[in-house]
Design an enzyme around this catalytic site. Structure first.
Site, PDB file in Angstrom:
ATOM      1  N   LYS A   1       0.821  -1.214   0.000  1.00 58.00           N
ATOM      2  CA  LYS A   1       0.000   0.000   0.000  1.00 58.00           C
ATOM      3  C   LYS A   1       0.852   1.260   0.000  1.00 58.00           C
ATOM      4  CE  LYS A   1      -4.430  -1.587   1.577  1.00 58.00           C
ATOM      5  NZ  LYS A   1      -5.562  -1.435   2.472  1.00 58.00           N
TER       6      LYS A   1
ATOM      7  N   LYS B   1      -4.656  -9.193  -5.823  1.00 60.10           N
ATOM      8  CA  LYS B   1      -5.870  -9.456  -5.044  1.00 60.10           C
ATOM      9  C   LYS B   1      -6.997  -8.509  -5.461  1.00 60.10           C
ATOM     10  CE  LYS B   1      -6.446  -7.655  -0.804  1.00 60.10           C
ATOM     11  NZ  LYS B   1      -7.863  -7.304  -0.658  1.00 60.10           N
TER      12      LYS B   1
ATOM     13  N   LYS C   1     -11.379  -3.504  -2.658  1.00 58.08           N
ATOM     14  CA  LYS C   1     -12.353  -2.426  -2.824  1.00 58.08           C
ATOM     15  C   LYS C   1     -11.662  -1.109  -3.133  1.00 58.08           C
ATOM     16  CE  LYS C   1     -13.704  -3.016   1.863  1.00 58.08           C
ATOM     17  NZ  LYS C   1     -12.506  -2.925   2.705  1.00 58.08           N
TER      18      LYS C   1
HETATM   19  P1  ATP Z   1      -8.686  -2.327   0.971  1.00 60.43           P
HETATM   20  O1  ATP Z   1      -8.327  -2.408  -0.477  1.00 60.43           O
HETATM   21  O2  ATP Z   1      -9.151  -0.971   1.417  1.00 60.43           O
HETATM   22  O3  ATP Z   1      -7.622  -2.900   1.890  1.00 60.43           O
HETATM   23  P2  ATP Z   1     -10.062  -4.846   1.011  1.00 60.43           P
HETATM   24  O4  ATP Z   1     -10.962  -5.192  -0.109  1.00 60.43           O
HETATM   25  O5  ATP Z   1      -8.710  -5.473   1.060  1.00 60.43           O
HETATM   26  O6  ATP Z   1      -9.978  -3.260   1.121  1.00 60.43           O
HETATM   27  P3  ATP Z   1     -10.353  -5.152   3.874  1.00 60.43           P
HETATM   28  O7  ATP Z   1     -11.313  -4.318   4.640  1.00 60.43           O
HETATM   29  O8  ATP Z   1      -8.904  -4.775   3.919  1.00 60.43           O
HETATM   30  O9  ATP Z   1     -10.848  -5.198   2.344  1.00 60.43           O
HETATM   31  O10 ATP Z   1     -10.506  -6.658   4.313  1.00 60.43           O
HETATM   32  C1  ATP Z   1     -11.710  -7.158   4.901  1.00 60.43           C
HETATM   33  C2  ATP Z   1     -11.714  -8.671   4.892  1.00 60.43           C
HETATM   34  O11 ATP Z   1     -11.902  -9.138   3.549  1.00 60.43           O
HETATM   35  C3  ATP Z   1     -10.423  -9.301   5.389  1.00 60.43           C
HETATM   36  O12 ATP Z   1     -10.754 -10.459   6.132  1.00 60.43           O
HETATM   37  C4  ATP Z   1      -9.709  -9.684   4.129  1.00 60.43           C
HETATM   38  O13 ATP Z   1      -8.809 -10.763   4.307  1.00 60.43           O
HETATM   39  C5  ATP Z   1     -10.876 -10.066   3.237  1.00 60.43           C
HETATM   40  N1  ATP Z   1     -10.534  -9.893   1.837  1.00 60.43           N
HETATM   41  C6  ATP Z   1     -10.203  -8.733   1.228  1.00 60.43           C
HETATM   42  N2  ATP Z   1      -9.956  -8.931  -0.064  1.00 60.43           N
HETATM   43  C7  ATP Z   1     -10.134 -10.267  -0.287  1.00 60.43           C
HETATM   44  C8  ATP Z   1     -10.019 -11.098  -1.428  1.00 60.43           C
HETATM   45  N3  ATP Z   1      -9.673 -10.586  -2.609  1.00 60.43           N
HETATM   46  N4  ATP Z   1     -10.272 -12.417  -1.299  1.00 60.43           N
HETATM   47  C9  ATP Z   1     -10.620 -12.946  -0.101  1.00 60.43           C
HETATM   48  N5  ATP Z   1     -10.744 -12.219   1.019  1.00 60.43           N
HETATM   49  C10 ATP Z   1     -10.503 -10.892   0.942  1.00 60.43           C
HETATM   50 MG    MG Z   2      -7.337  -4.885   2.599  1.00 58.75          MG
END
Ligand code: ATP
Ligand code: MG
Length: 348
Positions: free
Chosen positions: A127, A210, A213
């Site tokens: 990040k 990955k 969001k």
């Molecule tokens: P950001 O990009 O802001 O970090 P994010 O999509 O990674 O957002 P988080 O809030 O960081 O979401 O993570 C919330 C939960 O969703 C965590 O348990 C994380 O491991 C899971 N998660 C996030 N992205 C994935 C993915 N691509 N596949 C499976 N689990 C995910």
């Molecule tokens: Mg995340």
């Protein structure tokens, strides 16, 4: 079992099983969040263990969030939890900033965690990238606040996606160092729970990244609020290769994009990649993708409809979060007080 493993098992066995996890309101929910996190949170809620789920708004501001967007995303994430089946009478659901003990314990852990540990976190490297000098101090300290989120409830189990495994391991390191430094067995060594066919859903545009969001490309992800046409368009345009699907998962080894779509299919259908390939092996993507679209729309549409219904009454969402925060504080306050006593802080 080695002595260290045995000691660890004993430390954790003393604690009543309790589940904690959180999601950042840093954007709209994605299919990755649903399959890797929310869907499994709901499954765990039904297993007779106490479950605590959080909208971690203090983590979200480690990168810039417009205040109005943060408010909307917080409510939308809460609506996503509820629409997916989280029941606020069974689970505790709240937003982190309403329980100030998270920040308070986070500070204590900032003084336990070592700079070297934080420097090794792959999320920090991903990040902050080449711009580490410009990243916020909060983004660097994020895993220490996450350790506080978990340990403030003495949570023993933490359902997360694969990408968060390293942070839960760091949480264990922080708990172990605290226990060791102060000569106590106060914090459990929490276990990450990473299960299912889709523990790491990848970007639809790049099978090595990955799904997130916060990814700038909306085509890289399926949002929980996407309508059927948008889901169809994104899956149709998802990157693949020209080969037909293999008969077994071994055949997916060097095909990250194909593997991703098969895993998504398996997770949505609540089955395994083996079972999917037993049925779909030999088919072209021109046949598999429409089947995946149908399945995704079938599973996501009821959730996104319920989310929009809930979003029409933001006051009700706020009041659910407020009541959840009151319940969370009942658990958090005595644990923080005991931590302060252990550390040597005077309380009047
Ligand atoms: P950001 O990009 O802001 O970090 P994010 O999509 O990674 O957002 P988080 O809030 O960081 O979401 O993570 C919330 C939960 O969703 C965590 O348990 C994380 O491991 C899971 N998660 C996030 N992205 C994935 C993915 N691509 N596949 C499976 N689990 C995910
Ligand atoms: Mg995340």
């Amino acid at each position: 079992m080695s002595d260290a493993t045995q000691a660890q098992a004993q430390t954790t066995a003393r604690f009543t099983p309790r589940v904690f996890s959180g999601i950042q309101p840093s954007g709209g929910l994605t299919l990755g969040n649903y399959l890797g996190a929310i869907k499994r949170f709901v499954d765990m809620q039904e297993q007779g263990i106490e479950t605590i789920y959080c909208v971690v708004d203090m983590h979200a501001i480690t990168v810039w969030q417009e205040p109005d967007a943060l408010r909307r995303q917080t409510r939308e994430l809460a609506a996503g939890y509820l629409a997916a089946g989280l029941d606020p009478s069974k689970s505790i659901l709240f937003n982190q900033s309403q329980v100030p003990e998270h920040a308070q314990l986070g500070w204590v852990f900032n003084c336990v965690a070592r700079m070297g540990w934080m420097n090794r976190m792959t999320q920090w490297k991903d990040k902050a990238g080449k711009n580490a000098e410009k990243a916020s101090l909060g983004l660097f300290a994020y895993p220490s606040l996450m350790a506080a989120d978990i340990l403030l409830y003495h949570a023993t189990h933490v359902p997360v996606g694969e990408d968060q495994k390293q942070h839960v391991e760091l949480t264990r390191d922080i708990a172990a160092k605290f226990n060791n430094d102060y000569g106590v067995e106060f914090f459990p060594l929490s276990e990450p729970v990473i299960e299912g066919a889709a523990t790491r859903v990848m970007s639809l545009r790049d099978g090595s990244k990955k799904m997130s969001k916060s990814d700038p490309s909306d085509m890289s992800r399926i949002n929980m609020t996407d309508d059927a046409d948008t889901i169809a368009k994104k899956i149709r345009k998802a990157k693949t290769d020209p080969e037909p699907l293999p008969e077994t998962p071994d055949g997916l080894e060097d095909r990250p994009e194909a593997r991703n779509l098969v895993r998504i299919y398996a997770a949505l259908a609540e089955t395994t990649p083996q079972a999917v390939l037993a049925e779909m092996g030999g088919k072209q993507f021109s046949e598999f993708k429409p089947a995946l679209v149908d399945l995704a729309v079938d599973r996501l549409a009821p959730i996104s409809e319920e989310m929009s219904r809930l979003m029409q009454d933001p006051a009700e969402i706020d009041s659910i979060l407020g009541r959840g925060a009151d319940r969370a504080r009942q658990i958090a306050t005595p644990i923080l007080q005991r931590t302060y006593d252990i550390v040597g802080m005077i309380r009047g």
